[in-house]
Every structure is written in C-alpha cells, then in structure tokens.
Design a protein around this motif. Structure first.
Motif, mmCIF file in Angstrom:
data_model
loop_
_atom_site.group_PDB
_atom_site.id
_atom_site.type_symbol
_atom_site.label_atom_id
_atom_site.label_comp_id
_atom_site.label_asym_id
_atom_site.label_seq_id
_atom_site.Cartn_x
_atom_site.Cartn_y
_atom_site.Cartn_z
ATOM 1 N N ASP A 1 -54.423 -15.399 -127.176
ATOM 2 C CA ASP A 1 -53.011 -15.783 -127.068
ATOM 3 C C ASP A 1 -52.144 -14.622 -126.574
ATOM 4 O O ASP A 1 -51.088 -14.847 -125.960
ATOM 5 N N LYS A 2 -52.574 -13.412 -126.808
ATOM 6 C CA LYS A 2 -51.802 -12.243 -126.388
ATOM 7 C C LYS A 2 -51.912 -11.988 -124.887
ATOM 8 O O LYS A 2 -51.170 -11.157 -124.344
ATOM 9 N N ASP A 3 -52.815 -12.667 -124.242
ATOM 10 C CA ASP A 3 -53.001 -12.495 -122.794
ATOM 11 C C ASP A 3 -52.508 -13.711 -122.017
ATOM 12 O O ASP A 3 -52.958 -13.976 -120.903
ATOM 13 N N ILE A 4 -51.571 -14.435 -122.606
ATOM 14 C CA ILE A 4 -51.137 -15.690 -122.015
ATOM 15 C C ILE A 4 -50.491 -15.514 -120.633
ATOM 16 O O ILE A 4 -50.646 -16.366 -119.743
ATOM 17 N N ASP A 5 -49.795 -14.412 -120.412
ATOM 18 C CA ASP A 5 -49.156 -14.192 -119.108
ATOM 19 C C ASP A 5 -50.200 -14.054 -117.998
ATOM 20 O O ASP A 5 -50.043 -14.621 -116.904
ATOM 21 N N GLN A 6 -51.267 -13.305 -118.289
ATOM 22 C CA GLN A 6 -52.329 -13.137 -117.300
ATOM 23 C C GLN A 6 -53.031 -14.467 -117.017
ATOM 24 O O GLN A 6 -53.372 -14.780 -115.876
ATOM 25 N N VAL A 7 -53.208 -15.266 -118.072
ATOM 26 C CA VAL A 7 -53.861 -16.568 -117.901
ATOM 27 C C VAL A 7 -52.995 -17.508 -117.076
ATOM 28 O O VAL A 7 -53.487 -18.216 -116.193
ATOM 29 N N HIS A 8 -51.698 -17.527 -117.335
ATOM 30 C CA HIS A 8 -50.790 -18.371 -116.555
ATOM 31 C C HIS A 8 -50.825 -17.981 -115.078
ATOM 32 O O HIS A 8 -50.750 -18.854 -114.199
ATOM 33 N N SER A 9 -50.925 -16.703 -114.802
ATOM 34 C CA SER A 9 -50.997 -16.241 -113.420
ATOM 35 C C SER A 9 -52.269 -16.755 -112.745
ATOM 36 O O SER A 9 -52.228 -17.233 -111.596
ATOM 37 N N LEU A 10 -53.385 -16.688 -113.444
ATOM 38 C CA LEU A 10 -54.649 -17.175 -112.893
ATOM 39 C C LEU A 10 -54.615 -18.690 -112.699
ATOM 40 O O LEU A 10 -55.051 -19.213 -111.663
ATOM 41 N N VAL A 11 -54.080 -19.414 -113.674
ATOM 42 C CA VAL A 11 -54.006 -20.872 -113.582
ATOM 43 C C VAL A 11 -53.102 -21.299 -112.420
ATOM 44 O O VAL A 11 -53.425 -22.236 -111.682
ATOM 45 N N SER A 12 -51.978 -20.620 -112.235
ATOM 46 C CA SER A 12 -51.078 -20.935 -111.113
ATOM 47 C C SER A 12 -51.801 -20.771 -109.783
ATOM 48 O O SER A 12 -51.600 -21.556 -108.848
#
Length: 217
Positions: free
Chosen positions: A94-105
């Motif tokens: 959950d602490k890496d949510i920004d990086q995950v959102h970038s990859l998903v986008s």
C-alpha cells in the motif's frame, strides 16, 4: 413640336429608370412576408448571415479511422484471454501505491489496451479482501509483483506472492519487478524467476513489462 420633343425625352427617362428599378428589385428579391419595399429586409439579411457564418464555422469532419494509431496485438483478443477477466493482477505494498498507479496508467493506455486488476480499485465494497485477491489471481492471465523494501516488510504482500506462486508455479506468467532494491534481495522463492529492473529506467522497465505480458502464454 417642342412639346412632343419634351414628351419623348420624359418617356425615355421613364423607360430607362423603370428598367433599372426592375433589375434592382429582381436582384434584391426578398421572400420575407413583412417586405414592403424593394431593398432587402433586415430579417432575411440576418438569417442569411447567420446561416453563412454557421456553415463556415462547422468543424471539418475527420475520418473515424486513424492511420497513425496501430491496432492492438491480436493476442489480446485470443480465445484463451477472452475467457479471463484480467490480463494482469498487480501485487504491491500500500505504501507504493503511487508507483503502481503509474504502471497501471501505462498498461491501461488506449495504445496498450491491457486490463489490470488493482485490489483497492476493483475490489467490490463489502467483499472479503483475501477472497477477492484469490479470485483476482485466478481470473488473471499474468501477475506482476512490485518488489520494494515496503513489499518485503509487509506480511500481506508476502501472502499475495505465495498465492501467485501457488496459482502458476515455475511459470512465465509471474513477472517480478524490483524498485529501490537490488535483484540480490529478491525473496528466495523468486530467485529462479527473471525479474524486470525498474531502478535504472522506469519507462524502459514499463515497456519490458508490457512486452512480457503480451508474449507470455
């Protein structure tokens, strides 16, 4: 004699100017029912002006088929993939949510066309988290694990990793990615799986993940 001469001149003027006026009336004809004079009425002028201006301001209708956009890979519409709900399930801290959102986008962009599962976005309200995760793992063609220092410290992330490994052991469908840690710190269970290194080039790593997702069987 003089009267006949004057009368002839007046007749000529009457005939000449009468002809000019008739031509003017025909050139400036108006269909407005309120017209009571020979010049064009303001109503018709304003209507024609509006139509002309509207016609000139209409946007150019482009073709619906864009020649600059390449079609999506045919594998995305294959029979096998169409039976699954997602192309990829992303497991992360959950602490890496920004990086995950970038990859998903990146993966869900129209030019890529992948269907991603994110637990915090796609889990229905009231659903049991562990049950929804198991279902998503089962309904996904591939699994991307974002391995970070936060991931390694989180028991929930390790649980996700083990569920993925149980679903597809020794499979090219498991794609570990490392960020902010060296490859040497990968969990023991993933040492046999080639991983994508995001440390040096994020965008290049995203492209590598995408190509792997497209070609994995």
């Amino acid at each position: 004699m003089e009267k006949k001469h004057v009368s002839g001149i007046m007749g000529w003027f009457h005939q000449y100017f009468g002809k000019q006026r008739n031509e003017l009336d025909q050139g400036n004809s108006c269909t407005c029912p309120q017209k009571t004079y020979t010049t064009r009425c303001e109503t018709c002028c304003s209507v024609e002006s509006s139509v002309s201006s509207a016609s000139s301001s209409l946007p150019y209708k482009k073709s619906s088929v864009s020649t600059s956009e390449s079609p999506l890979p045919a594998v995305l519409s294959s029979t096998f993939r169409s039976t699954l709900k997602y192309d990829v399930c992303l497991c992360h801290s959950d602490k890496d949510i920004d990086q995950v959102h970038s990859l998903v986008s990146f993966l869900e962009a129209p030019s890529k066309g992948l269907r991603c599962y994110l637990l915090e976005r796609d889990c229905p309200p009231g659903g049991a988290v562990s049950t929804e995760l198991l279902q998503a793992v089962h309904d996904s063609h591939c699994w991307v694990l974002l391995i970070t220092p936060n991931f390694l410290k989180d028991d929930w992330c390790l649980y996700q990793m083990h569920q993925v490994l149980s679903e597809g052991p020794i499979s090219q469908r498991i794609i570990p990615t490392v960020l902010n840690i060296p490859r040497s710190e990968l969990p023991q269970e993933l040492r046999f799986v080639f991983c994508v290194d995001l440390n040096r080039n994020i965008e290049g790593g995203y492209n590598q993940v995408y190509k792997t997702l497209i070609h994995c069987r």
